[in-house]
Design an enzyme around this catalytic site. Structure first.
Site, PDB file in Angstrom:
ATOM      1  N   HIS A   1      -5.955   1.715  -4.356  1.00 27.95           N
ATOM      2  CA  HIS A   1      -4.799   1.574  -3.576  1.00 27.95           C
ATOM      3  C   HIS A   1      -4.698   0.322  -3.839  1.00 27.95           C
ATOM      4  O   HIS A   1      -5.214  -0.911  -4.097  1.00 27.95           O
ATOM      5  CB  HIS A   1      -5.323   1.471  -1.505  1.00 27.95           C
ATOM      6  CG  HIS A   1      -6.742   0.841  -1.900  1.00 27.95           C
ATOM      7  ND1 HIS A   1      -7.340  -0.132  -0.431  1.00 27.95           N
ATOM      8  CD2 HIS A   1      -8.254   0.849  -2.361  1.00 27.95           C
ATOM      9  CE1 HIS A   1      -8.163  -0.748  -0.728  1.00 27.95           C
ATOM     10  NE2 HIS A   1      -8.882  -0.409  -2.097  1.00 27.95           N
TER      11      HIS A   1
ATOM     12  N   CYS B   1       0.499  -1.566   0.132  1.00 21.97           N
ATOM     13  CA  CYS B   1      -0.222   0.204  -0.098  1.00 21.97           C
ATOM     14  C   CYS B   1       0.415   1.109   0.501  1.00 21.97           C
ATOM     15  O   CYS B   1       0.802   2.289  -0.906  1.00 21.97           O
ATOM     16  CB  CYS B   1      -0.882   0.096   1.203  1.00 21.97           C
ATOM     17  SG  CYS B   1       0.318  -0.051   2.556  1.00 21.97           S
TER      18      CYS B   1
ATOM     19  N   HIS C   1      -2.175   1.526   6.600  1.00 23.01           N
ATOM     20  CA  HIS C   1      -3.310   1.834   5.646  1.00 23.01           C
ATOM     21  C   HIS C   1      -3.096   3.006   5.542  1.00 23.01           C
ATOM     22  O   HIS C   1      -4.000   3.475   5.468  1.00 23.01           O
ATOM     23  CB  HIS C   1      -4.903   1.119   5.242  1.00 23.01           C
ATOM     24  CG  HIS C   1      -5.011   0.148   3.545  1.00 23.01           C
ATOM     25  ND1 HIS C   1      -3.728  -1.040   3.462  1.00 23.01           N
ATOM     26  CD2 HIS C   1      -5.475   0.579   2.842  1.00 23.01           C
ATOM     27  CE1 HIS C   1      -4.200  -0.315   1.597  1.00 23.01           C
ATOM     28  NE2 HIS C   1      -5.562  -0.494   1.777  1.00 23.01           N
TER      29      HIS C   1
END
Length: 552
Positions: free
Chosen positions: A524, A461, A512
Site C-alpha cells: 500500500h 493509497c 485507507h
C-alpha cells in the site's frame, strides 16, 4: 401514568443530548453562486452537486486548506474552501482549568475544531507532538498546536514527551513529526500556515458554461495540514434523531422609536508597511515542502507562490518570525523555520576515506538526505526513499559515499544496505490475482503524494490501487471509501493475492486501502514518510478493522 411520564422524560433527555452534541458540529455557508461539490479534493474529480449561494452545509474535515470535506443532505463531497464561510458554533464551549505544556500520546490522533467527534478535523498528529494546553471541556483538552486553536481527546494527551526517534535519525535528516496513512494526506511539513495541494482555481457553473471567477472572500486561516488516520477516539454513543425544535410564537412588546444619532465620520488610516530589520544579503534555500511565499510577514498576507525544498533565494532581512527574501526577482516573506542559510563548502573530511569500491546497494528508509559531503552541514543534493538503488563507492566515518543517476555524494551509513533489494512475491490464489499483486510490488519505495495516481507524481493509497488495477483493465472508484463498494465481499479467511483490503478509520468510515499479496502481507501507499511499502496484516492494521473486496 408513571410509565408515560418516564417515557416523556427519556425523550426530553435524548433531545437535549442531541442538541448539545450538534452545537459543536461545524456548519458553513456557501458564499459563491453555483459552486460545484465534487467527489474528491480537486478540479479533476467529478461533480456531485452544484450548490447555490447561501446553502448551509456541514464541514467534516478542514485539514486540506484548499478543499474542505463536506456533507450536504447526507451526500459526502468536497468544496473549495474559498467559497465556504465557517460558522464557529463551538466557540461558546465552556473551558476550565489552567494552561500548560503537554504532548500527544498516541498515533494518528485527530485535532478538531470543537470538543466533539462531530467537529471538523483540523489536522492529525502522532506521539511526541508538543501542544500548549489552555484548559479542558468535558472529556476534551483545549489546546494550541502550531498557532491554531482546537481540541484533542484528553485520553491522548500526556504531560511528558514520548519520542520514538533516535539521535542518528535526526542527524541523518529525519523530522520528528510522523505522517501516517489515509486516503487524503497533503504531503507537507508541519507549518504555521496552510499548504496548497492542487493549486487550481475552483470552478463555478454559470448555466452550461464552466467559468473560474476569483473568489468573493479568499481566506487564509493559517492551518496545519498534516492529516493522518486517527488513534481511535472514544466517540459518544449514537442517539436517535432529535425531534424538530419548535419555537413558540412570541409577540414582542412595542418599543418607542429611537432616532439614532449620526456616527462621526472616520478617516481610515493607511496600513503600515511591515517593519523589516535589514541584514547583509546572503544566499539561502527553502528547507521544507509546500512552503508559502507571502507579500508580508504573517499568514494574513496574500500568497505569491508555494516553494519546495531546495529552492534558492536571497535573504535580505527579518521581521519577527519571518525572513524577508527575494526569489526569482520577487520580494516577499517566508516563515523563518523553513529558510536555511547556505554555508561554505565543507573542508576535506578529517576521517580518511576507505579505498574506492563499486558495489550495488539500496536505501533502507524514506526521506534520507543525499549530501555533497560526509556531514549534516553539507549541501543537500536530494532525498532517497526506501528501495532506491545506489552504487556504493566508499565510506567516510559514519557516512557512505554513493552515486546515483550520475551524481556522487554521501548518505548516512545507517540507511544504506549492500546488495540488491529482495522484494516479496505473491503466493496462492489465482494466476491473475498474483499478477496484480506482483505488478503492485514493483512500486515499493515510490513516493507518497496526496492525490497522486501515477509513478511519475507518486501515489496516495487509493490512487495506487486505481493505477495498479487500471493496468489490467479494471476501473476502480477514486477514493478508499468508494473502492470498498467495488467488487464483491470476501471473508477474511478467504483472502487471495489481488484482493483489496479496505481499512476502517472511524466507525464505519473507510479511510485507507491496500492490495493483499499473500502470507498475511499487503502492499500500500502508506504515508509521506514511508511511501509505497509492504506491511504485515497485524497490530494496528488488524485492530482497526477492514473489509475485503474481490475485483477479479
Amino acid at each position: 401514568m408513571r410509565r408515560k411520564i418516564l417515557k416523556i422524560f427519556a425523550a426530553v433527555l435524548v433531545i437535549s443530548c442531541l442538541l448539545v452534541v450538534s452545537a459543536y458540529a461545524d456548519s458553513a455557508t456557501v458564499t459563491g453562486s453555483k459552486v460545484n461539490m465534487r467527489s474528491g479534493p480537486g478540479l479533476n474529480y467529478r461533480v456531485v452537486d452544484c450548490l447555490d449561494k447561501g446553502t448551509e452545509v456541514t464541514v467534516t474535515n478542514r485539514s486540506n486548506g484548499e478543499w474542505y470535506a463536506i456533507n450536504y443532505n447526507g451526500s459526502e463531497g468536497f468544496m473549495s474552501s474559498r467559497y465556504l464561510n465557517i460558522n464557529n458554533d463551538y466557540q461558546n464551549a465552556e473551558i476550565v482549568g489552567s494552561e500548560g505544556i503537554g504532548y500527544i500520546d498516541g498515533e494518528y490522533v485527530r485535532f478538531r475544531s470543537g470538543p466533539s467527534t462531530d467537529s471538523s478535523i483540523l489536522a492529525e498528529y502522532s506521539r511526541g507532538k508538543e501542544i500548549k494546553i489552555t484548559g479542558t471541556s468535558g472529556s476534551w483538552t483545549a489546546c494550541i498546536i502550531n498557532g491554531q486553536s482546537g481540541y484533542v481527546y484528553s485520553d491522548y494527551v500526556s504531560s511528558s514527551p514520548n519520542f520514538n526517534y533516535s539521535d542518528s535519525d535526526l542527524e541523518a535528516g529525519y523530522e520528528a513529526t510522523y505522517v501516517p496513512d489515509d486516503t487524503y494526506i497533503p504531503d507537507a511539513p508541519v507549518t504555521p500556515e496552510e499548504n496548497s495541494n492542487s493549486g487550481n482555481t475552483p470552478e463555478i457553473n454559470d448555466d452550461v458554461i464552466i467559468i473560474t471567477p476569483m473568489p468573493e472572500t479568499p481566506q487564509d486561516n493559517g492551518s496545519d495540514n498534516n492529516i493522518v488516520p486517527e488513534q481511535p477516539e472514544v466517540s459518544p454513543q449514537p442517539t436517535p434523531e432529535a425531534a424538530p425544535e419548535v419555537t413558540p410564537e412570541v409577540v414582542p412588546a412595542p418599543t418607542p422609536e429611537v432616532k439614532p444619532e449620526p456616527s462621526p465620520e472616520v478617516t481610515p488610516e493607511p496600513t503600515p508597511s511591515p517593519s523589516v530589520t535589514p541584514t547583509e544579503h546572503k544566499s539561502g534555500y527553502i528547507c521544507g515542502e509546500y512552503v508559502r511565499f507571502r507579500t508580508g510577514p504573517s499568514t494574513s498576507h496574500s500568497i505569491i507562490d508555494t516553494l519546495n525544498k531546495g529552492q534558492e533565494l536571497t535573504i535580505t532581512g527579518t521581521s519577527g518570525d519571518w525572513t524577508a527574501c527575494t526569489v526569482n526577482g520577487q520580494d516577499g516573506f517566508v516563515y523563518s523555520k523553513y529558510v536555511a542559510e547556505k554555508t561554505a563548502e565543507p573542508e576535506a573530511p578529517a576521517v580518511p576515506e576507505t579505498p574506492s569500491t563499486s558495489e550495488p546497494g539500496y536505501i533502507t528508509a524514506n526521506c534520507v538526505r543525499f549530501r555533497s559531503g560526509p556531514s549534516t552541514s553539507s549541501e543537500i543534493l536530494g532525498e532517497f526513499n526506501y528501495g532506491n538503488a545506489v552504487t556504493i563507492t566508499g565510506t567516510s566515518g559514519d557516512w557512505t559515499a554513493v552515486s546515483a543517476n550520475g551524481q556522487s555524494g554521501y548518505v548516512y551509513s545507517q540507511y544504506v544496505q549492500k546488495g540488491e533489494l529482495s522484494r516479496p512475491e505473491a503466493s496462492g490464489g489465482t494466476e491473475l490475482g498474483r499478477q496484480i499483486a506482483d505488478y503492485a510490488l514493483q512500486y515499493v519505495g515510490y513516493n507518497y503524494t496526496w492525490g497522486g495516481m501515477s509513478p511519475d507524481t507518486g501515489f496516495d493509497c487509493s490512487g495506487f490501487t486505481s493505477y495498479v488495477f487500471g493496468h489490467f483493465g479494471y476501473q476502480l472508484n477514486r477514493v478508499a471509501c468508494d473502492q470498498a463498494r467495488n467488487g464483491v465481499h470476501v471473508e477474511h479467511s478467504d483472502m487471495q493475492p489481488g484482493d483489496l483490503i479496505c481499512f476502517y478509520s472511524s466507525g464505519d468510515y473507510i479511510g485507507h486501502v491496500g492490495i493483499y499479496i499473500g502470507n498475511n502481507m499487503f502492499v500500500h501507499a502508506a504515508n509521506s514518510r514511508t511511501g509505497v511499502v509492504t506491511t504485515e496484516l497485524s497490530g494496528y492494521y488488524e485492530s482497526r478493522g477492514y473489509e475485503v473486496r474481490r475485483i477479479v
